[in-house]
Design a protein around this motif. Structure first.
Motif: not given
Length: 328
Positions: A159, A218, A226-227, A230, A233, A307, A322
C-alpha cells in the motif's frame, strides 16, 4: 505385498512415521535454530522481524497429476510461497510443509515430492524445519515459508505506491498461462510448459527492491493487471501501463500461433496482462531511484480512481485468477 519387500509400498502400508522420514529429506538439515525438523514444533532463532506466509496446492484446482510430476508439485509449492516472502523485501530462510495424500500413494511418489520440496527450498536459501501429514481423497500440499528482515529494515508493503512512482516488473509475464494452454492442448514438453509447472521466483530481488527504496511490492500470482490494481487500490492511486515497455518472451508468439489463435498478438497480450502464476515481483519506485537489475519499467503511478489501471491510456478491467470465485 509385504512393505519390506515391495520397492514402492503405499503410504497406507508403511505408516506415518516412515512417510515423515521421507519428507524430512536426507540427513539433518541444520538451520541454526534451537530446535529443527523432527520435534513437535520448530523453535526459531532471534530475528529483528519475521515474515511468514502460507499457501496451498490442491489437486484438481491448482494442478493435475497427468500434467505434472510429484517432484514439480513439491518445487512449485515451495516456490509460490517463497515468492510472497520476497515480495515483502525479505529473504526466505525456513519452510514447513503439510501434506495430505490418498492411502494408495506410493513411497516413491512421496520421495519425489520430498526431493522437489528440498530442492526448491535449497535454491531459495531455506531449509525445511517441519511439517505434517494426513490422509485425504486428493493430494494437498500446504507450505509455510518464513523469512527475516535485518535490524531496522521495514517490510515493503503493498500500500505504499505514490503518484510519480515508476512501475517495474521482474521476468517475462505470460509464460505460465501460455504453458498451461499448451499443456491443455496436449503439448506436454517445452520451456513454457515447465514455467507453468514450476515458477522461478527471482531470489534476491525483493531485498534489492527494498534497498533501492521501493515504495510498494507484490508478487505476480493472480495476473499482472489484477495484482497491479491491488497495489493501486491499497495505495489509493491509479496506474498506467505501456504495452511497448512490457517484457515479451518471443516464445509466446510461437505458442499463440501453434494453438491457432485468431489474433496471435492479442492472445500474447492477454497472457501477459491476465495470465498469472508467473510469480515475478511487481514494484513501484520513487522518481530518481535506481531500478535494480532484473526489473523492467513498464508504467507509472498517478493520482486517480483508486485501483484503476489503464493500458496505453485505455482503462482495462483485470482478468486473472480470483481464488474466491474459483470455489464451486
Amino acid at each position: 505385498m509385504n512393505p519390506a519387500t515391495d520397492p514402492h509400498p503405499t503410504v497406507a502400508a508403511v505408516g506415518e512415521a516412515a512417510v515423515l522420514a521421507v519428507l524430512r529429506g536426507p540427513g539433518d538439515a541444520h538451520s541454526g535454530d534451537p530446535v529443527g525438523n523432527g520435534d513437535d514444533a520448530a523453535v526459531l532463532g532471534p530475528a529483528a522481524a519475521t515474515v511468514v506466509t502460507t499457501d496451498m496446492l490442491v489437486e484438481g484446482t491448482h494442478f493435475r497429476l497427468d500434467l505434472t510430476t510429484w517432484r514439480d508439485i513439491g518445487r512449485r509449492a515451495v516456490a509460490q510461497n517463497v515468492s510472497d516472502v520476497l515480495a515483502m523485501g525479505a529473504d526466505c530462510s525456513r519452510v514447513l510443509v503439510a501434506v495430505a495424500v490418498p492411502g494408495e500413494t506410493t513411497t516413491d511418489q512421496i520421495a519425489q515430492l520430498s526431493a522437489g520440496i528440498h530442492e526448491e527450498a535449497a535454491r531459495s536459501g531455506a531449509v525445511v524445519v517441519g511439517g505434517d501429514l494426513t490422509s485425504a481423497h486428493l493430494v494437498v500440499v500446504n507450505v509455510t515459508a518464513i523469512g527475516t528482515l535485518p535490524d531496522g529494515a521495514r517490510p515493503v508493503r503493498i500500500d505504499g505506491a505514490a503518484p510519480g512512482d515508476a512501475v517495474a516488473l521482474t521476468g517475462q509475464p505470460g509464460r505460465s498461462a501460455a504453458g498451461l494452454a499448451l499443456l491443455l492442448a496436449g503439448r506436454a514438453d517445452g520451456p513454457l510448459q515447465q514455467s507453468h509447472r514450476v515458477p522461478v521466483p527471482p531470489i534476491g530481488s525483493g531485498t534489492a527492491a527494498r534497498l533501492a527504496g521501493a515504495h510498494a511490492l507484490t508478487d505476480v500470482s493472480d495476473g499482472l493487471l489484477r495484482d497491479l490494481a491491488g497495489v493501486a487500490r491499497a495505495s489509493g492511486v491509479a496506474a498506467d501501463l505501456v504495452v511497448d515497455a512490457l517484457p515479451v518472451d518471443p516464445l509466446l508468439a510461437g505458442a499463440a500461433t501453434a494453438l491457432g489463435a485468431a489474433d496471435p498478438d492479442a492472445q500474447v497480450l492477454d497472457w501477459i496482462l491476465d495470465g498469472g502464476e508467473d510469480h515475478g515481483l511487481l514494484g513501484t519506485f520513487p522518481p530518481g531511484a535506481t531500478i535494480p537489475p532484473g526489473f523492467t519499467v513498464i508504467g507509472r503511478i498517478r493520482s486517480g480512481e483508486p485501483g484503476e489501471v489503464t493500458v496505453d491510456g485505455d482503462p482495462r478491467t483485470p482478468g486473472g485468477w480470483d481464488s474466491a470465485r474459483s470455489v464451486n
